[in-house]
Motif scaffolding. Structure first.
Motif, PDB file in Angstrom:
ATOM      1  N   SER A  66      64.815 -25.696 -12.925  1.00 62.96           N
ATOM      2  CA  SER A  66      65.528 -24.641 -12.205  1.00 62.96           C
ATOM      3  C   SER A  66      66.493 -23.998 -13.183  1.00 62.96           C
ATOM      4  O   SER A  66      66.851 -24.577 -14.207  1.00 62.96           O
ATOM      5  CB  SER A  66      66.296 -25.206 -11.006  1.00 62.96           C
ATOM      6  N   LEU A 106      59.470 -19.487  -8.512  1.00 63.93           N
ATOM      7  CA  LEU A 106      59.861 -19.450  -7.108  1.00 63.93           C
ATOM      8  C   LEU A 106      61.346 -19.150  -7.016  1.00 63.93           C
ATOM      9  O   LEU A 106      62.128 -19.603  -7.866  1.00 63.93           O
ATOM     10  CB  LEU A 106      59.597 -20.810  -6.445  1.00 63.93           C
ATOM     11  N   PRO A 109      65.290 -21.891  -2.851  1.00 64.86           N
ATOM     12  CA  PRO A 109      65.255 -21.749  -1.387  1.00 64.86           C
ATOM     13  C   PRO A 109      66.648 -21.652  -0.784  1.00 64.86           C
ATOM     14  O   PRO A 109      67.623 -22.190  -1.325  1.00 64.86           O
ATOM     15  CB  PRO A 109      64.563 -23.045  -0.924  1.00 64.86           C
ATOM     16  N   ALA A 117      67.301 -27.692  -6.756  1.00 65.75           N
ATOM     17  CA  ALA A 117      66.030 -26.952  -6.720  1.00 65.75           C
ATOM     18  C   ALA A 117      65.050 -27.421  -7.786  1.00 65.75           C
ATOM     19  O   ALA A 117      63.838 -27.256  -7.635  1.00 65.75           O
ATOM     20  CB  ALA A 117      66.295 -25.455  -6.879  1.00 65.75           C
ATOM     21  N   LEU A 120      62.017 -29.607  -6.712  1.00 64.35           N
ATOM     22  CA  LEU A 120      61.052 -29.092  -5.738  1.00 64.35           C
ATOM     23  C   LEU A 120      59.678 -28.674  -6.271  1.00 64.35           C
ATOM     24  O   LEU A 120      58.664 -28.942  -5.622  1.00 64.35           O
ATOM     25  CB  LEU A 120      61.672 -27.902  -4.991  1.00 64.35           C
ATOM     26  N   THR A 124      56.304 -30.163  -4.241  1.00 67.56           N
ATOM     27  CA  THR A 124      55.792 -29.263  -3.203  1.00 67.56           C
ATOM     28  C   THR A 124      54.408 -28.747  -3.569  1.00 67.56           C
ATOM     29  O   THR A 124      53.517 -28.685  -2.710  1.00 67.56           O
ATOM     30  CB  THR A 124      56.749 -28.075  -2.970  1.00 67.56           C
ATOM     31  N   ARG A 280      55.215 -20.967  -1.541  1.00 66.23           N
ATOM     32  CA  ARG A 280      56.272 -20.029  -1.148  1.00 66.23           C
ATOM     33  C   ARG A 280      56.068 -19.546   0.293  1.00 66.23           C
ATOM     34  O   ARG A 280      57.024 -19.390   1.058  1.00 66.23           O
ATOM     35  CB  ARG A 280      56.311 -18.842  -2.111  1.00 66.23           C
ATOM     36  N   TRP A 284      58.427 -22.932   1.678  1.00 71.44           N
ATOM     37  CA  TRP A 284      59.793 -22.411   1.508  1.00 71.44           C
ATOM     38  C   TRP A 284      60.471 -22.105   2.862  1.00 71.44           C
ATOM     39  O   TRP A 284      61.654 -22.401   3.023  1.00 71.44           O
ATOM     40  CB  TRP A 284      59.775 -21.197   0.594  1.00 71.44           C
ATOM     41  N   ILE A 287      61.844 -25.358   4.191  1.00 73.90           N
ATOM     42  CA  ILE A 287      63.052 -25.791   3.485  1.00 73.90           C
ATOM     43  C   ILE A 287      64.238 -24.932   3.902  1.00 73.90           C
ATOM     44  O   ILE A 287      65.319 -25.443   4.224  1.00 73.90           O
ATOM     45  CB  ILE A 287      62.846 -25.726   1.960  1.00 73.90           C
ATOM     46  N   GLY A 288      64.037 -23.611   3.939  1.00 76.09           N
ATOM     47  CA  GLY A 288      65.121 -22.714   4.340  1.00 76.09           C
ATOM     48  C   GLY A 288      65.588 -22.953   5.756  1.00 76.09           C
ATOM     49  O   GLY A 288      66.775 -22.771   6.078  1.00 76.09           O
TER      50      GLY A 288
END
Length: 325
Positions: A66, A106, A109, A117, A120, A124, A280, A284, A287-288
Motif C-alpha cells: 500500500s 486498487l 477501501p 490496506a 488486502l 482478497t 474491486r 471492496w 469491506i467499505g
C-alpha cells in the motif's frame, strides 16, 4: 531507495536491507511510494531459493503493498499522483518504492487505513479468484478452509459468510479456532486432535464440503477428496504439506469432483487485472460496508523483515503480518 535484498538464499537472516536503484514505471505502470507491505508464504520460499520471481519482475520479495502514487508511467489514466492505493505485485513490495501495473491497483477501501490496506490485495485476490471465480461457491453450500487462522483463511471465512455459505475451518489450538469463530466460522476443527473428514461429514449430515480451499497440498490430497461432497470442488493454492501424493481416481469419479490448482504470481498481467477488477467490484463494497475486514496480527518495521519471517515460520500469528516503512 532501500529494499530488502536476498544476496544468498537461506534463513531469515538472509534478508538484507540495502540501497538499490529506484524503479522506473514503464508503459501502463505507476510508481508507488510504499507505506507498507505484507508477508506471504511465497516470500519465505523466495528467501530460501525455491521460488524465483517471474521474468521481468522485481527481484525483491513482497507480493502486495500500500502507499501513494509518486509518478505515472506512459499511457496511464484514471489515477493521479498522491492517490492512496494498494496493489497486487509479482515482487518488490519490501521496498520504499515499487512499479505496479495499473490494472493491479486498487483504491484504499473506505474505512481502512493506509498501512492496514497492505494486508488486502493478496488474500482478497487469492480467495475471490479460487473460491468464487473458479470453484463457484454458492449460498447455502459448505466451504472447508484449511489454515483458517491464516491471512488467506481469515479472509475466506468472512467472504464465504458474506455470501451466505456455511464455513468449516481447520486450525491448530483453541485460541486460533476461537478467532475463526469470531469471524463467523461455523465448524471448528483442531487438526492436531480431530479428523477433518469425519468432522465435516458429521456437521453436514454425511454430505461433505462443497468447496475446499487447501494450502497444504500433497499431505491432505486423499483426505480432501474423501471430505468432498458430490459435485464438490477442491481448490489447491499451497504445498506446505508436500508436492507429490497418490490420488484415488475412483473416489473422485464417484463424487463427480473437480480439482484445481492455481497461483497468482506467475499469471499474465491481463489475468491479474481481471481478478483485481472482480475484487474491486465484489469485495471492496463488503469491506467499505464493514461486513469484511482485514485481520492484522502485528506490524513490523520493513528493515526488520527477518523477524516477520520468523513469525510466519513459527505459525504463532493470526491473520497477516504487515511490514511498515
Amino acid at each position: 531507495m532501500h529494499a530488502i535484498t536476498i544476496p544468498e538464499p537461506g534463513g531469515p537472516e538472509a534478508l538484507v536491507w540495502a540501497e538499490v536503484p529506484d524503479p522506473v514505471p514503464g508503459e501502463g505502470e505507476v510508481l508507488v511510494e510504499v507505506a507498507a507491505s505484507a508477508v506471504n508464504r511465497a516470500d519465505l520460499l523466495q528467501r530460501q531459493g525455491f521460488y524465483d520471481p517471474p521474468p521481468g519482475a522485481s527481484p525483491y520479495p513482497g507480493l502486495e503493498c500500500s502507499g501513494r502514487i509518486a509518478a505515472l508511467g506512459p499511457g496511464v489514466s484514471g489515477w493521479a499522483v498522491g492517490d492512496e492505493v494498494c496493489g497486487l505485485l509479482a515482487g518488490g513490495g519490501y521496498a520504499e518504492k515499487v512499479a505496479v501495473p495499473v490494472g493491479q491497483l486498487l483504491p484504499v477501501p473506505e474505512g481502512v487505513d493506509l498501512v492496514t490496506a497492505a494486508a488486502l490485495p493478496e488474500v482478497t485476490c487469492t480467495v475471490w479468484s479460487n473460491v468464487f471465480m473458479i470453484a463457484h461457491l454458492r449460498p447455502g453450500e459448505t466451504l472447508l478452509v484449511h489454515g483458517g487462522s491464516s491471512g488467506i483463511g481469515t479472509m475466506a471465512i468472512q467472504l464465504a459468510k458474506a455470501v451466505g455459505a456455511k464455513v468449516a475451518v481447520t486450525a491448530g489450538g483453541k485460541e486460533k479456532l476461537q478467532r475463526c469463530a469470531e469471524l463467523g466460522a461455523d465448524i471448528l476443527i483442531d487438526y492436531r486432535e480431530q479428523d477433518f473428514v469425519e468432522e465435516v461429514r458429521a456437521a453436514t449430515d454425511g454430505a461433505g464440503a462443497d468447496v475446499i480451499l487447501d494450502i497444504i497440498g500433497a499431505k491432505y490430497l486423499d483426505r480432501n477428496v474423501k471430505a468432498l461432497a458430490v459435485n464438490g470442488r477442491l481448490a489447491i493454492i499451497g504445498m506446505q504439506g508436500g508436492i507429490k501424493a497418490e490420488l484415488n481416481i475412483a473416489t473422485l469419479l464417484n463424487k463427480r469432483g473437480a480439482i484445481t490448482a492455481t497461483s497468482l504470481r506467475g499469471r499474465p498481467v491481463h489475468e491479474k487485472a481481471a481478478i483485481v477488477a472482480a475484487v474491486r467490484e465484489h469485495v471492496w463494497p463488503l469491506i467499505g460496508g464493514g461486513h469484511v475486514r482485514p485481520v492484522v496480527d502485528r506490524t513490523v518495521p520493513m528493515s526488520e523483515a527477518a523477524g516477520a519471517h520468523r513469525v510466519l515460520e513459527e505459525s504463532t500469528h493470526t491473520g497477516k503480518v504487515v511490514l511498515t516503512r
